[in-house]
Design a protein around this motif. Structure first.
Motif, mmCIF file in Angstrom:
data_model
loop_
_atom_site.group_PDB
_atom_site.id
_atom_site.type_symbol
_atom_site.label_atom_id
_atom_site.label_comp_id
_atom_site.label_asym_id
_atom_site.label_seq_id
_atom_site.Cartn_x
_atom_site.Cartn_y
_atom_site.Cartn_z
ATOM 1 N N CYS A 17 0.820 -1.221 0.000
ATOM 2 C CA CYS A 17 0.000 0.000 0.000
ATOM 3 C C CYS A 17 0.850 1.266 0.000
ATOM 4 C CB CYS A 17 -0.932 -0.001 1.208
ATOM 5 S SG CYS A 17 -0.098 -0.246 2.791
ATOM 6 N N GLU A 20 1.730 2.851 -3.239
ATOM 7 C CA GLU A 20 0.649 3.462 -4.018
ATOM 8 C C GLU A 20 0.225 4.823 -3.507
ATOM 9 O OE1 GLU A 20 -0.430 2.057 -6.789
ATOM 10 O OE2 GLU A 20 0.980 0.417 -6.404
ATOM 11 N N ALA A 45 -6.311 4.504 -3.833
ATOM 12 C CA ALA A 45 -5.275 3.764 -4.562
ATOM 13 C C ALA A 45 -4.714 2.590 -3.766
ATOM 14 C CB ALA A 45 -4.139 4.712 -4.955
ATOM 15 N N CYS A 46 -4.673 2.704 -2.472
ATOM 16 C CA CYS A 46 -4.067 1.656 -1.638
ATOM 17 C C CYS A 46 -4.954 0.424 -1.503
ATOM 18 C CB CYS A 46 -3.783 2.211 -0.241
ATOM 19 S SG CYS A 46 -5.234 2.925 0.580
ATOM 20 N N VAL A 49 -4.584 -2.883 -3.783
ATOM 21 C CA VAL A 49 -3.285 -3.559 -3.836
ATOM 22 C C VAL A 49 -2.982 -4.371 -2.580
ATOM 23 C CG1 VAL A 49 -2.337 -1.825 -5.402
ATOM 24 C CG2 VAL A 49 -1.876 -1.642 -2.944
#
Ligand code: SF4
Ligand code: SF4
Length: 106
Positions: A17, A20, A45-46, A49
């Protein structure tokens, strides 16, 4: 609103994370990572992933992990808003909710 890191991260901490996050607001504690509630820009965004699905939008945090919202917020009581996790590196403590957990990783 913010994103929250919940129990699946504890003792895993692979840090996917962190790579990102555009604002460097994911901080490393001893056994878990913590998202700074004021520095997070809610970009999301995190979340995809994380290999163990530990990251949730605040309102979507599963009921059993609701305490983790508080843990992510209170972790920063002493730190305030450092404005960037990378310069701090490992912070050698955890929120009491996390510190009290038995070992999680295999
Ligand atoms: S990607 Fe998930 S498991 Fe890995 S450090 Fe981030 S929150 Fe923890
Ligand atoms: S939602 Fe965006 S700003 Fe917030 S912690 Fe995740 S990557 Fe960082």
């Amino acid at each position: 609103m913010t994103y929250v890191i919940a129990q699946p991260c504890v003792d895993v901490k692979d840090k996917a994370c962190i790579e990102e996050c555009p604002v460097d607001c994911i901080y490393e504690g001893q056994r878990s990572l913590y998202i700074h509630p004021d520095e997070c820009v809610d970009c999301g965004a995190c979340e995809p992933v994380c290999p163990v699905e530990a990251i949730f939008y605040e309102d979507d945090t599963p009921e059993e992990w609701k305490d983790y919202y508080k843990a992510n917020v209170e972790f920063f009581d002493e730190l305030g808003s450092p404005g960037g996790a990378s310069k701090l590196g490992l912070i050698e403590r955890d929120h009491p909710v996390i510190a009290a957990l038995p070992p999680q990783a295999e």
